[in-house]
Design an enzyme around this catalytic site. Sequence first.
Site, PDB file in Angstrom:
ATOM      1  N   GLY A  33      -1.003  12.382   3.234  1.00 27.41           N
ATOM      2  CA  GLY A  33      -0.486  13.441   2.362  1.00 27.41           C
ATOM      3  C   GLY A  33      -0.599  14.817   2.996  1.00 27.41           C
ATOM      4  O   GLY A  33       0.324  15.621   2.930  1.00 27.41           O
ATOM      5  N   CYS A  34      -1.733  15.081   3.628  1.00 27.32           N
ATOM      6  CA  CYS A  34      -1.944  16.395   4.243  1.00 27.32           C
ATOM      7  C   CYS A  34      -1.028  16.592   5.447  1.00 27.32           C
ATOM      8  O   CYS A  34      -0.561  17.705   5.697  1.00 27.32           O
ATOM      9  CB  CYS A  34      -3.411  16.572   4.628  1.00 27.32           C
ATOM     10  SG  CYS A  34      -4.499  16.557   3.178  1.00 27.32           S
TER      11      CYS A  34
END
Length: 157
Positions: free
Chosen positions: A48-49
Amino acid sequence: MASTPRLAAGDKAPAFSLSDADGKTVSLSDFTGRKVVVYFYPAASTPGCTKQACDFRDSLAELNDAGLGVVGISPDKPEKLAKFRDAQELTFPLLSDPDRTVLTEWGAFGEKTMYGKTVQGVIRSTFVVDEKGKIEVAQYNVKATGHVAKLRRDLAV
């Protein structure tokens, strides 16, 4: 677990001076006179990051053209940030807040729900700080995917 105070539009942005991926100090005051997007993320090199950072990277020219800088902050150590930056070809500062002081001051560290459980951790958050150091936009619990596009729409960038 106590809830973390949240920032809102109109609040003065808490000052910070943190090390970037190369160990150089970057301060919020470095952006005085221009707007800056300050975003907080849990951990470099996670799916996600990585998606969120790459979305900022891919939108950076348009954001810069609109007068916006971008800074990402996580609890990762500078060495991990350097690997992440290099692997993803990121061209904006990634700052290290290992003791989570800045994350906490900005309301981006505290109680959150993860996989149905309440835990302490980084709350994925994005802020736009105006030219005078005031919060213009404060968004908490943002989604990693599609968030940058929504921010650009909200800011008409």
